[in-house]
Design a protein around this motif. Structure first.
Motif, mmCIF file in Angstrom:
data_model
loop_
_atom_site.group_PDB
_atom_site.id
_atom_site.type_symbol
_atom_site.label_atom_id
_atom_site.label_comp_id
_atom_site.label_asym_id
_atom_site.label_seq_id
_atom_site.Cartn_x
_atom_site.Cartn_y
_atom_site.Cartn_z
ATOM 1 N N ALA A 234 56.038 24.386 48.259
ATOM 2 C CA ALA A 234 55.269 25.443 47.602
ATOM 3 C C ALA A 234 56.105 26.258 46.626
ATOM 4 C CB ALA A 234 54.643 26.364 48.649
ATOM 5 N N ARG A 235 57.368 26.524 46.958
ATOM 6 C CA ARG A 235 58.190 27.330 46.061
ATOM 7 C C ARG A 235 58.430 26.608 44.730
ATOM 8 N NH1 ARG A 235 60.663 31.884 46.683
ATOM 9 N NH2 ARG A 235 60.326 31.834 48.934
ATOM 10 N N MET A 236 58.686 25.298 44.798
ATOM 11 C CA MET A 236 58.858 24.535 43.564
ATOM 12 C C MET A 236 57.572 24.566 42.744
ATOM 13 S SD MET A 236 61.212 21.192 44.448
ATOM 14 C CE MET A 236 60.323 20.689 45.912
ATOM 15 N N CYS A 237 56.445 24.401 43.421
ATOM 16 C CA CYS A 237 55.151 24.466 42.724
ATOM 17 C C CYS A 237 54.969 25.823 42.064
ATOM 18 C CB CYS A 237 54.006 24.212 43.704
ATOM 19 S SG CYS A 237 53.942 22.547 44.385
ATOM 20 N N ASN A 238 55.299 26.859 42.804
ATOM 21 C CA ASN A 238 55.161 28.223 42.276
ATOM 22 C C ASN A 238 56.007 28.418 41.021
ATOM 23 O OD1 ASN A 238 54.400 31.217 42.697
ATOM 24 N ND2 ASN A 238 56.629 31.269 42.590
ATOM 25 N N ASP A 239 57.242 27.921 41.051
ATOM 26 C CA ASP A 239 58.134 28.089 39.898
ATOM 27 C C ASP A 239 57.583 27.350 38.671
ATOM 28 O OD1 ASP A 239 59.777 29.585 41.516
ATOM 29 O OD2 ASP A 239 61.206 27.963 41.899
ATOM 30 N N ILE A 240 57.035 26.170 38.900
ATOM 31 C CA ILE A 240 56.446 25.406 37.798
ATOM 32 C C ILE A 240 55.225 26.134 37.247
ATOM 33 C CG2 ILE A 240 55.191 23.272 37.242
ATOM 34 C CD1 ILE A 240 57.081 21.921 39.368
ATOM 35 N N ILE A 241 54.363 26.576 38.145
ATOM 36 C CA ILE A 241 53.148 27.279 37.719
ATOM 37 C C ILE A 241 53.503 28.519 36.902
ATOM 38 C CG2 ILE A 241 51.165 28.606 38.541
ATOM 39 C CD1 ILE A 241 51.110 26.622 40.962
ATOM 40 N N MET A 242 54.473 29.274 37.364
ATOM 41 C CA MET A 242 54.845 30.506 36.661
ATOM 42 C C MET A 242 55.398 30.213 35.265
ATOM 43 S SD MET A 242 54.000 33.232 38.160
ATOM 44 C CE MET A 242 54.938 34.316 37.085
ATOM 45 N N GLU A 243 56.230 29.178 35.150
ATOM 46 C CA GLU A 243 56.800 28.868 33.836
ATOM 47 C C GLU A 243 55.713 28.374 32.875
ATOM 48 O OE1 GLU A 243 60.487 26.470 31.722
ATOM 49 O OE2 GLU A 243 60.533 26.904 33.870
ATOM 50 N N VAL A 244 54.832 27.517 33.371
ATOM 51 C CA VAL A 244 53.730 27.052 32.520
ATOM 52 C C VAL A 244 52.824 28.219 32.139
ATOM 53 C CG1 VAL A 244 51.682 25.575 32.403
ATOM 54 C CG2 VAL A 244 53.775 24.714 33.464
ATOM 55 N N TYR A 245 52.539 29.061 33.107
ATOM 56 C CA TYR A 245 51.657 30.211 32.872
ATOM 57 C C TYR A 245 52.180 31.101 31.745
ATOM 58 C CZ TYR A 245 49.289 34.669 33.746
ATOM 59 O OH TYR A 245 48.582 35.834 33.613
ATOM 60 N N MET A 246 53.489 31.330 31.723
ATOM 61 C CA MET A 246 54.073 32.203 30.708
ATOM 62 C C MET A 246 54.054 31.576 29.314
ATOM 63 S SD MET A 246 54.612 34.902 32.365
ATOM 64 C CE MET A 246 55.451 35.838 31.095
ATOM 65 N N GLN A 247 53.873 30.259 29.249
ATOM 66 C CA GLN A 247 53.894 29.568 27.959
ATOM 67 C C GLN A 247 52.512 29.078 27.522
ATOM 68 O OE1 GLN A 247 56.990 26.557 27.617
ATOM 69 N NE2 GLN A 247 58.177 27.543 29.227
ATOM 70 N N SER A 248 51.508 29.246 28.383
ATOM 71 C CA SER A 248 50.181 28.708 28.089
ATOM 72 C C SER A 248 49.134 29.810 28.240
ATOM 73 C CB SER A 248 49.865 27.525 29.004
ATOM 74 O OG SER A 248 49.817 27.953 30.361
ATOM 75 N N ASN A 249 47.888 29.418 28.229
ATOM 76 C CA ASN A 249 46.792 30.389 28.330
ATOM 77 C C ASN A 249 46.636 30.901 29.751
ATOM 78 O OD1 ASN A 249 44.239 31.605 28.582
ATOM 79 N ND2 ASN A 249 43.361 30.396 26.935
ATOM 80 N N ASP A 250 46.403 29.976 30.713
ATOM 81 C CA ASP A 250 46.106 30.403 32.081
ATOM 82 C C ASP A 250 46.137 29.175 32.988
ATOM 83 O OD1 ASP A 250 45.402 32.050 34.202
ATOM 84 O OD2 ASP A 250 43.626 32.870 33.223
ATOM 85 N N PHE A 251 45.831 29.375 34.263
ATOM 86 C CA PHE A 251 45.711 28.246 35.184
ATOM 87 C C PHE A 251 44.507 28.445 36.085
ATOM 88 C CE2 PHE A 251 48.391 31.275 37.417
ATOM 89 C CZ PHE A 251 47.931 31.228 38.720
ATOM 90 N N ARG A 252 44.076 27.338 36.689
ATOM 91 C CA ARG A 252 42.935 27.334 37.604
ATOM 92 C C ARG A 252 43.278 26.500 38.837
ATOM 93 N NH1 ARG A 252 41.861 30.539 34.313
ATOM 94 N NH2 ARG A 252 39.959 30.812 33.070
ATOM 95 N N ARG A 253 42.586 26.825 39.936
ATOM 96 C CA ARG A 253 42.732 26.065 41.185
ATOM 97 C C ARG A 253 41.325 25.829 41.721
ATOM 98 N NH1 ARG A 253 43.537 23.052 45.457
ATOM 99 N NH2 ARG A 253 44.629 23.893 47.268
ATOM 100 N N PHE A 254 40.805 24.610 41.537
ATOM 101 C CA PHE A 254 39.443 24.301 41.969
ATOM 102 C C PHE A 254 39.396 23.624 43.340
ATOM 103 C CE2 PHE A 254 38.891 24.532 37.326
ATOM 104 C CZ PHE A 254 37.850 25.440 37.269
ATOM 105 N N GLY A 255 40.508 23.052 43.804
ATOM 106 C CA GLY A 255 40.547 22.501 45.158
ATOM 107 C C GLY A 255 40.131 21.057 45.288
ATOM 108 N N SER A 256 39.996 20.347 44.181
ATOM 109 C CA SER A 256 39.705 18.907 44.211
ATOM 110 C C SER A 256 40.387 18.272 43.015
ATOM 111 C CB SER A 256 38.200 18.640 44.144
ATOM 112 O OG SER A 256 37.936 17.274 43.817
#
Length: 264
Positions: A161-183
Motif C-alpha cells: 500500500a505504501r508504494m501504491c500511495n507514493d505512486i498515486i501521490m506523484e501522479v496526482y501532483m502531475q495530472s488532473n485527479d484520480f478515481r477508485r471505482f473498485g473494479s
C-alpha cells in the motif's frame, strides 16, 4: 475475422443471460479476509458461464477466479471473472461486471465486459475494434497533465500500500485527479470509453484485466506490466495503462521509480 465476430456475439449473449443470476438474493463468504469476499452469485454466474461457453468454443479450457479452475496448456482458453468488483456488488454499488476473455495462443481475441447495474456491454474483437452497447469506442486525446487515473491500494496485499500511495501521490501532483471505482475491468473499460486516461494497479490476476485489456487496446489505448510487456495471461501481474504512448511512458517511469523490481 468473421469467425471471431461470431464467437464474440455468442459470448456476449451468454454473458448477458448470466447477468440475470446477479439479481437474486445472495450469501457472502470470506476468502481469507474481510477484504476478499465471494458471493453465491459469483459461483452461480461462473457455473453458468462455464457450462454455456463450453458450447461456444468446445476446445477451450478455463481459467476462472472462483473454485481454483485453472486448465493450462490449452491452445484456446476462457479467462473468466464472474463478478469483478464483488465488494461493490455486495454493497449495491453499480461498478461491478462480468468479465469474459477468449485467449488463443498468447493473445486475447475476444473480450466481453458487462456491467448490469449500468447496462453497459463492452465488446472487443482483435483487429476489429471495440464497442459500448454497439457503438465504437475510442480513448481520449487528453494529455498526461489533463489525465484522470484510475487506481487502487493493493487491497489484498496491503504490504504494497505504501508504494501504491507514493505512486498515486506523484501522479496526482502531475495530472488532473484520480478515481477508485473498485473494479479493474470496469475501470479499464472506462479508459477505453475516454472517461479516464491513466491506470495503475500493483497486483491483479488475469481474469481481472484480460477481457478489458483487449477492449482498451482495440479502442486505441495501451497496456503493459513493469517490464513493458503485455500483462501475463497466466499469473498475477502489475498493470499500467494509458490512452497514448506518451502518457504510458510517463506513468511507467513513475511506477518504476517506486517499484524498481517486481515485489512478488
Amino acid at each position: 475475422m468473421e469467425e471471431l465476430e461470431t464467437l464474440a456475439r455468442r459470448t456476449e449473449a451468454v454473458v448477458r443471460e448470466a447477468s440475470s443470476l446477479m439479481a437474486r438474493d445472495f450469501e457472502i463468504d470470506e476468502k481469507g479476509g474481510c477484504e476478499n469476499i465471494v458471493t453465491s452469485s459469483d459461483i452461480a454466474v461462473q457455473h453458468f458461464l462455464c457450462q454455456n461457453l463450453a458450447k461456444v468454443c468446445p476446445e477451450a479450457g478455463f481459467l476462472c477466479e472462483e473454485e481454483d479452475m485453472n486448465q493450462t496448456g490449452c491452445e484456446w482458453a476462457w479467462i473468466i471473472d464472474p463478478i469483478d468488483g464483488t465488494a461493490n456488488y455486495a454493497r449495491s454499488i453499480p461498478e461491478s461486471a462480468i468479465s469474459v476473455a477468449l485467449r488463443h495462443g498468447q493473445d486475447v481475441v475476444v473480450g466481453v465486459v458487462y456491467c448490469p447495474a449500468l447496462d453497459e456491454m463492452y465488446v472487443g474483437i482483435k483487429g476489429m475494434g471495440s464497442t459500448l452497447n454497439g457503438k465504437p469506442l475510442k480513448v481520449s486525446s487528453k494529455s498526461f497533465r489533463e489525465g484522470i487515473m484510475c487506481t487502487a491500494m493493493s487491497t489484498y496485499r496491503k504490504e504494497f500500500a505504501r508504494m501504491c500511495n507514493d505512486i498515486i501521490m506523484e501522479v496526482y501532483m502531475q495530472s488532473n485527479d484520480f478515481r477508485r471505482f473498485g473494479s479493474s475491468a470496469v475501470e479499464l473499460c472506462f479508459a477505453a470509453a475516454g472517461r479516464c486516461d491513466l491506470y495503475f494497479e500493483m497486483r491483479l490476476m488475469p481474469w481481472d484485466y484480460a477481457a478489458a485489456s483487449l477492449i482498451l487496446t482495440e479502442a486505441g489505448g495501451l497496456i503493459c506490466n513493469l517490464s513493458g510487456e503485455h500483462p501475463s495471461l497466466e499469473h498475477s501481474d502489475l498493470v499500467i495503462a494509458a490512452n497514448c504512448e506518451e502518457s504510458l511512458k510517463a506513468l511507467s517511469a513513475i511506477v518504476r521509480k517506486h517499484v524498481p523490481t517486481m515485489p512478488y
